[in-house]
Design a protein around this motif. Structure first.
Motif, PDB file in Angstrom:
ATOM      1  N   ALA A   1     -16.085   3.839  29.757  1.00  0.00           N
ATOM      2  CA  ALA A   1     -14.763   3.522  30.645  1.00  0.00           C
ATOM      3  C   ALA A   1     -13.598   3.181  29.933  1.00  0.00           C
ATOM      4  O   ALA A   1     -12.475   3.682  29.953  1.00  0.00           O
ATOM      5  N   THR A   2     -13.766   2.288  28.606  1.00  0.00           N
ATOM      6  CA  THR A   2     -12.557   1.978  27.880  1.00  0.00           C
ATOM      7  C   THR A   2     -12.054   3.404  27.202  1.00  0.00           C
ATOM      8  O   THR A   2     -10.469   3.501  27.188  1.00  0.00           O
ATOM      9  N   THR A   3     -12.602   4.118  26.800  1.00  0.00           N
ATOM     10  CA  THR A   3     -12.070   5.556  26.218  1.00  0.00           C
ATOM     11  C   THR A   3     -11.385   6.149  27.281  1.00  0.00           C
ATOM     12  O   THR A   3     -10.180   6.748  26.894  1.00  0.00           O
ATOM     13  N   VAL A   4     -11.815   6.408  28.388  1.00  0.00           N
ATOM     14  CA  VAL A   4     -11.245   7.230  29.618  1.00  0.00           C
ATOM     15  C   VAL A   4      -9.896   6.483  29.793  1.00  0.00           C
ATOM     16  O   VAL A   4      -8.807   6.997  30.108  1.00  0.00           O
ATOM     17  N   ALA A   5      -9.914   5.310  30.060  1.00  0.00           N
ATOM     18  CA  ALA A   5      -8.593   4.248  30.437  1.00  0.00           C
ATOM     19  C   ALA A   5      -7.546   4.404  29.256  1.00  0.00           C
ATOM     20  O   ALA A   5      -6.468   4.832  29.778  1.00  0.00           O
ATOM     21  N   ALA A   6      -8.125   4.466  27.909  1.00  0.00           N
ATOM     22  CA  ALA A   6      -6.972   4.816  26.962  1.00  0.00           C
ATOM     23  C   ALA A   6      -6.311   6.297  26.833  1.00  0.00           C
ATOM     24  O   ALA A   6      -5.341   6.315  26.621  1.00  0.00           O
ATOM     25  N   LEU A   7      -7.049   7.240  27.265  1.00  0.00           N
ATOM     26  CA  LEU A   7      -6.902   8.421  27.378  1.00  0.00           C
ATOM     27  C   LEU A   7      -5.510   8.570  28.379  1.00  0.00           C
ATOM     28  O   LEU A   7      -4.521   9.376  28.073  1.00  0.00           O
ATOM     29  N   PHE A   8      -5.435   7.773  29.330  1.00  0.00           N
ATOM     30  CA  PHE A   8      -4.422   7.848  30.335  1.00  0.00           C
ATOM     31  C   PHE A   8      -3.570   6.599  30.456  1.00  0.00           C
ATOM     32  O   PHE A   8      -3.037   6.002  31.506  1.00  0.00           O
ATOM     33  N   GLU A   9      -3.632   5.854  29.238  1.00  0.00           N
ATOM     34  CA  GLU A   9      -2.810   4.599  29.154  1.00  0.00           C
ATOM     35  C   GLU A   9      -1.402   4.861  29.611  1.00  0.00           C
ATOM     36  O   GLU A   9      -0.755   5.789  28.997  1.00  0.00           O
ATOM     37  N   GLY A  10      -0.793   3.978  30.312  1.00  0.00           N
ATOM     38  CA  GLY A  10       0.656   3.967  30.803  1.00  0.00           C
ATOM     39  C   GLY A  10       0.797   4.871  31.952  1.00  0.00           C
ATOM     40  O   GLY A  10       1.952   4.940  32.341  1.00  0.00           O
ATOM     41  N   PHE A  11      -0.192   5.518  32.519  1.00  0.00           N
ATOM     42  CA  PHE A  11      -0.011   6.210  33.499  1.00  0.00           C
ATOM     43  C   PHE A  11       0.096   5.521  34.968  1.00  0.00           C
ATOM     44  O   PHE A  11      -0.652   4.566  35.092  1.00  0.00           O
ATOM     45  N   GLN A  12       1.240   5.660  35.925  1.00  0.00           N
ATOM     46  CA  GLN A  12       1.359   5.003  36.912  1.00  0.00           C
ATOM     47  C   GLN A  12       1.309   6.112  37.930  1.00  0.00           C
ATOM     48  O   GLN A  12       2.476   6.975  37.973  1.00  0.00           O
ATOM     49  N   GLY A  13       0.564   6.195  38.844  1.00  0.00           N
ATOM     50  CA  GLY A  13       0.578   7.184  40.256  1.00  0.00           C
ATOM     51  C   GLY A  13      -0.696   7.245  40.680  1.00  0.00           C
ATOM     52  O   GLY A  13      -1.652   6.537  40.573  1.00  0.00           O
ATOM     53  N   THR A  14      -0.728   8.467  41.013  1.00  0.00           N
ATOM     54  CA  THR A  14      -2.029   9.067  41.944  1.00  0.00           C
ATOM     55  C   THR A  14      -2.622   9.925  40.938  1.00  0.00           C
ATOM     56  O   THR A  14      -1.995  11.006  40.489  1.00  0.00           O
ATOM     57  N   VAL A  15      -3.994  10.001  40.822  1.00  0.00           N
ATOM     58  CA  VAL A  15      -4.828  10.741  39.818  1.00  0.00           C
ATOM     59  C   VAL A  15      -5.874  11.401  41.084  1.00  0.00           C
ATOM     60  O   VAL A  15      -6.691  10.620  41.656  1.00  0.00           O
ATOM     61  N   VAL A  16      -6.034  12.560  40.756  1.00  0.00           N
ATOM     62  CA  VAL A  16      -6.855  13.563  41.820  1.00  0.00           C
ATOM     63  C   VAL A  16      -8.126  13.745  40.897  1.00  0.00           C
ATOM     64  O   VAL A  16      -8.047  14.619  39.990  1.00  0.00           O
ATOM     65  N   ILE A  17      -9.112  13.500  41.190  1.00  0.00           N
ATOM     66  CA  ILE A  17     -10.409  13.703  40.519  1.00  0.00           C
ATOM     67  C   ILE A  17     -11.659  13.547  41.414  1.00  0.00           C
ATOM     68  O   ILE A  17     -11.455  13.223  42.715  1.00  0.00           O
TER      69      ILE A  17
END
Length: 295
Positions: free
Chosen positions: A68-84
């Motif tokens: 989980a921490t790896t995934v969060a770091a990959l998208f660090e700084g993103f603010q908005g909607t993520v489609v997954i």
């Protein structure tokens, strides 16, 4: 190839910044065997290739795990909607401030498709309804952004509301652990995420674009089997990023690469596929690449 990939990396970093600074992105991952002598002796460990992007770009990244921490770091700084899809890999990202998680109707559809053999009546009903939703979404996504919510309210919301009622009526009637029960349960459990698209005009209702992007490394590894090192895996993601974005921009990847190799002393932002496209096709600079809202 690895050395060239590192020379091209600043261009990829520009694309990463552009995608993460946007208001939405789409994302998914696939497994990738990687030889890493610091971790294993002669055996490949289970690494991962990630694809994320928007309507204009796709970025690939390599990680050695899916924590989980790896995934969060990959998208660090993103603010908005993520489609997954409904994968738990993104649960920590979902908890981040200013991040909204939207579900994927194509993924929900897949469960009903898999249930056809055991419950064709219910599965066909669901597939027909989801097809109507995707047909309506073609009209929505072809419209200007400021009109999409109005069209969705008229065309999509009645379909979605009716589908929810049907799911709630049918779920108690089916046998637990049957494929159709799994499909109906997925929709019920993911419902809050599946309806996010109704209120966000920029996003599609599905993650099909990312699924298509991931076909390249998935088909590729059938030939090359594994990455020879973490450095090699990172180099591969550089090429997948640039060539995948070239295809989205309507550029020949080989011609693009030949063009930028003689210009690596320029600013990386001037060498992205979007920038090269504007230089080659100034008359088409305002064109928005088409997206397929079908399934």
């Amino acid at each position: 190839m690895m050395e060239l990939g590192e020379l091209l990396r600043p261009i990829v970093n520009v694309l990463v910044m552009e995608v993460l600074s946007g208001t939405w992105l789409r994302a998914d991952a696939t497994g990738m065997p990687v030889l890493d002598r610091s971790r294993t002796k002669g055996k490949a460990h289970h690494g991962h290739f990630w694809a994320y992007g928007n309507h204009d770009s796709v970025v690939f990244a390599y990680t050695s795990n899916k924590e989980a921490t790896t995934v969060a770091a990959l998208f660090e700084g993103f603010q908005g909607t993520v489609v997954i899809d409904g994968a738990t890999d993104f649960n920590l990202l979902e908890k981040a401030e200013a991040v909204t998680r939207a579900g994927c109707w194509a993924h929900a559809r897949r469960y009903f498709y898999e249930a056809i053999k055991t419950d064709s009546a219910r599965a066909t009903t669901a597939l027909t309804t989801i097809r109507l939703l995707f047909m309506a979404e073609r009209t929505v996504m072809s419209a200007e952004v400021d009109r999409r919510l109005e069209i969705r309210k008229e065309l999509c919301r009645p379909i979605v509301d009716g589908f929810k009622r049907w799911v709630e009526e049918e779920l108690p009637k089916v046998v637990p652990r049957d494929p159709i029960h799994k499909a109906l349960s997925y929709v019920r459990n993911q419902w809050d995420r599946l309806v996010v698209f109704l209120d966000v005009p920029t996003i599609p209702c599905h993650n099909n674009d990312t699924e298509r992007d991931l076909r390249r490394p998935v088909k590729g590894k059938h030939n090359y089997t594994f990455a020879g090192s973490p450095r090699g895996a990172r180099a591969a993601t550089t090429y997948y990023t640039l060539f995948g974005t070239c295809l989205m921009q309507g550029l020949d990847p080989e011609r693009y690469l030949v063009e930028i190799l003689g210009r690596l002393d320029e600013r990386p932002s001037a060498l992205t596929p979007q920038a090269i496209r504007e230089q080659w096709l100034p008359a088409a600079a305002t064109h928005v690449p088409a997206t397929d809202s079908g399934t």
